[in-house]
Write a protein that holds these residues in place. Structure first.
Motif, mmCIF file in Angstrom:
data_model
loop_
_atom_site.group_PDB
_atom_site.id
_atom_site.type_symbol
_atom_site.label_atom_id
_atom_site.label_comp_id
_atom_site.label_asym_id
_atom_site.label_seq_id
_atom_site.Cartn_x
_atom_site.Cartn_y
_atom_site.Cartn_z
ATOM 1 N N ARG A 300 -11.886 3.359 40.497
ATOM 2 C CA ARG A 300 -11.433 3.198 41.856
ATOM 3 C C ARG A 300 -11.635 1.711 42.631
ATOM 4 O O ARG A 300 -10.629 1.448 43.029
ATOM 5 N N LYS A 301 -12.901 1.087 42.262
ATOM 6 C CA LYS A 301 -12.717 -0.160 43.001
ATOM 7 C C LYS A 301 -11.766 -1.107 42.341
ATOM 8 O O LYS A 301 -11.388 -2.243 42.866
ATOM 9 N N LEU A 302 -11.142 -0.899 41.068
ATOM 10 C CA LEU A 302 -10.317 -1.665 40.366
ATOM 11 C C LEU A 302 -8.731 -1.429 41.011
ATOM 12 O O LEU A 302 -7.877 -2.440 41.061
ATOM 13 N N TYR A 303 -8.450 -0.473 41.899
ATOM 14 C CA TYR A 303 -7.229 -0.218 42.585
ATOM 15 C C TYR A 303 -7.154 -0.762 43.846
ATOM 16 O O TYR A 303 -7.074 -0.070 44.842
ATOM 17 N N GLU A 304 -7.622 -1.878 43.834
ATOM 18 C CA GLU A 304 -7.755 -2.422 44.926
ATOM 19 C C GLU A 304 -6.461 -3.117 45.926
ATOM 20 O O GLU A 304 -6.304 -4.472 45.719
ATOM 21 N N ILE A 305 -5.804 -2.243 46.122
ATOM 22 C CA ILE A 305 -4.506 -2.609 47.064
ATOM 23 C C ILE A 305 -4.777 -3.508 48.113
ATOM 24 O O ILE A 305 -4.104 -4.443 48.450
ATOM 25 N N TYR A 306 -5.906 -3.112 48.762
ATOM 26 C CA TYR A 306 -6.471 -3.930 49.976
ATOM 27 C C TYR A 306 -7.953 -3.689 49.728
ATOM 28 O O TYR A 306 -8.492 -2.782 49.340
ATOM 29 N N PRO A 307 -8.696 -4.597 50.313
ATOM 30 C CA PRO A 307 -10.357 -4.666 50.341
ATOM 31 C C PRO A 307 -11.055 -3.514 51.132
ATOM 32 O O PRO A 307 -10.499 -2.861 51.900
ATOM 33 N N SER A 308 -12.260 -3.018 50.690
ATOM 34 C CA SER A 308 -12.838 -2.281 51.265
ATOM 35 C C SER A 308 -12.412 -0.881 51.584
ATOM 36 O O SER A 308 -12.701 -0.002 52.369
ATOM 37 N N LYS A 309 -11.581 -0.346 50.624
ATOM 38 C CA LYS A 309 -10.735 0.937 50.638
ATOM 39 C C LYS A 309 -12.053 2.163 50.810
ATOM 40 O O LYS A 309 -13.055 2.207 50.333
ATOM 41 N N ALA A 310 -11.662 3.272 51.674
ATOM 42 C CA ALA A 310 -12.431 4.135 51.966
ATOM 43 C C ALA A 310 -12.463 4.970 50.539
ATOM 44 O O ALA A 310 -11.745 4.896 49.727
ATOM 45 N N CYS A 311 -13.903 5.754 50.280
ATOM 46 C CA CYS A 311 -14.154 6.420 49.337
ATOM 47 C C CYS A 311 -14.123 5.729 48.015
ATOM 48 O O CYS A 311 -13.713 6.374 46.870
ATOM 49 N N ILE A 312 -14.417 4.679 47.684
ATOM 50 C CA ILE A 312 -14.527 3.788 46.581
ATOM 51 C C ILE A 312 -15.787 4.297 45.715
ATOM 52 O O ILE A 312 -15.552 4.453 44.386
ATOM 53 N N ASP A 313 -16.863 4.857 46.328
ATOM 54 C CA ASP A 313 -17.942 5.023 45.507
ATOM 55 C C ASP A 313 -18.406 6.617 45.531
ATOM 56 O O ASP A 313 -19.045 6.976 44.893
ATOM 57 N N GLU A 314 -17.384 7.474 46.272
ATOM 58 C CA GLU A 314 -17.468 8.736 46.297
ATOM 59 C C GLU A 314 -16.988 9.577 45.004
ATOM 60 O O GLU A 314 -16.116 9.113 44.205
ATOM 61 N N THR A 315 -17.375 10.713 44.674
ATOM 62 C CA THR A 315 -16.865 11.527 43.406
ATOM 63 C C THR A 315 -15.566 12.309 44.222
ATOM 64 O O THR A 315 -15.685 12.472 45.292
ATOM 65 N N ALA A 316 -14.797 12.823 43.314
ATOM 66 C CA ALA A 316 -13.921 13.860 43.764
ATOM 67 C C ALA A 316 -14.483 15.013 44.617
ATOM 68 O O ALA A 316 -13.845 15.554 45.507
#
Ligand code: 5AD
Ligand code: SF4
Ligand code: FES
Length: 346
Positions: A300-316
């Protein structure tokens, strides 16, 4: 005047509106239209970000090919299948397969995967894989894909050329025509507040959504990524649309009124600018869809279209519970099934 037949001038005036009482009328009208047309159900689309490779160089996007300081990944077919099954177990009726414009994604491999998803999971399939040849769009449709998302970003030809260097003139509109002709449900959308976007340009975009009668329209604020050229551009130009939450809400609410039956997501970008209740606000102002991420957390953190995207560390699972609670708190219902666009209810 707040009707689906409003003029370009009216749309632009509403985008500029700042009077709280007038804005309240806009929010209430959008919410009323939403309730009458698409109802109280909020549909979940399980988002799988399957590759962050991209051969394009859109000036606003953190996945642009020229950005070298980003680790790239492409999920294996096995990993994607596991995500699809997880989306199914979570009760989602649709998966969205999204990536940068990745030449390493073999069209035949994707077609096999689409057939597998239909056979083994029976979910609606939305593709968001960029601009492809007509033959590839056809291959994927025949394999069983139902929907395709291709954001226009701007309908203004000159601005289009600025933000999409090297893109052939008119190619996005032509691809959208092809997707409609092939029988896909077609989604488009724009960002609000890209440097250089004027109120006049954005008003024209919204009018164009109505003209093309899109099935889905995604609208989120532009969030500058420091490693993109647009991060360095001055945004103090006259008529520049600000990338704020409230202007984005105006665009979503107006789109609901102009395109009463369309499915409108409360976008992750809106959840990113307001983590507290960004999605809820959008759902109260015209939106009726959410797109919880089901990508494995390590990608998730590598799909970095823009910084600090919501839900980066959460699971499905965490996102499902979080969203379910938020929807119930609004007195809305979690939609069951694929949530296809319904016609002629309005
Ligand atoms: N901020 C917000 N949204 C963005 N997108 C790309 N870059 C940004 C950004 N910096 C959106 C575009 C694209 C989708 C994949 O993400 O609208 O179509
Ligand atoms: Fe690639 Fe899409 Fe980003 Fe453009 S917006 S650089 S096509 S991932
Ligand atoms: Fe992902 Fe709330 S939706 S944590």
């Amino acid at each position: 005047m707040l009707t689906r037949f409003m003029t370009l001038e009216t749309i632009e005036a509403w985008l500029r509106e700042t009077n709280p009482e007038r804005l309240e009328l806009l929010w209430q009208t959008a919410d009323k239209v939403r309730k009458q047309t698409v109802g109280d159900e909020v549909y979940f689309r399980g988002l799988i970000e399957l590759s962050n490779y991209c051969s394009r160089n859109c000036l606003y996007c953190g996945l642009r090919g020229e950005r070298k300081n980003l680790e790239r990944y492409r999920m294996t077919v096995g990993e994607i299948k596991a995500c699809v099954l997880e989306a199914k177990v979570l009760g989602y009726g649709t998966v969205v397969l999204q990536s940068g414009e990745d030449p390493g994604l073999d069209p035949e491999v994707m077609a096999d995967l689409i057939r597998w998803i239909k056979r083994e999971a029976g979910l609606a399939i939305t593709l968001s894989l960029g601009e492809r040849s007509e033959a590839v769009f056809r291959l994927w449709k025949q394999a069983g894909a139902d929907r395709y998302l291709l954001r226009i970003e701007t309908t203004d030809d000159a601005f289009m050329q600025v933000i999409h260097p090297g893109e052939p003139h008119g190619s996005r509109k032509a691809n959208i025509d092809r997707l409609f002709a092939l029988g896909y449900e077609v989604g488009s959308g724009v960002m609000v507040g890209i440097p250089g976007q004027t109120y006049g340009i954005l008003a024209k975009d919204l009018l164009w959504f109505r003209e093309r009668d899109f099935d889905m329209i995604g609208i989120g604020p532009h969030l500058a990524h420091p490693d993109t050229p647009l991060a360095k551009v001055n945004t103090n130009q006259p008529d520049q649309v600000p990338n704020t939450e409230v202007v984005t809400h105006k665009a979503v609410a107006l789109t609901r009124i102009l395109c009463p039956e369309a499915n409108l997501p409360a976008t992750t970008a809106l959840a990113t600018v307001n983590r507290e209740d960004g999605r809820e606000m959008a759902l109260k102002r015209g939106a009726n869809v959410v797109m919880p991420n089901v990508t494995p957390t390590k990608y998730r953190k590598l799909y970095e279209i823009y910084p600090s995207k919501a839900c980066i560390d959460e699971t499905a699972d965490m996102c499902k519970n979080c969203l379910g609670g938020r929807i119930l708190s609004l007195d809305r219902k979690v939609g069951k099934g694929p949530g296809a666009r319904q016609r002629n209810k309005y």
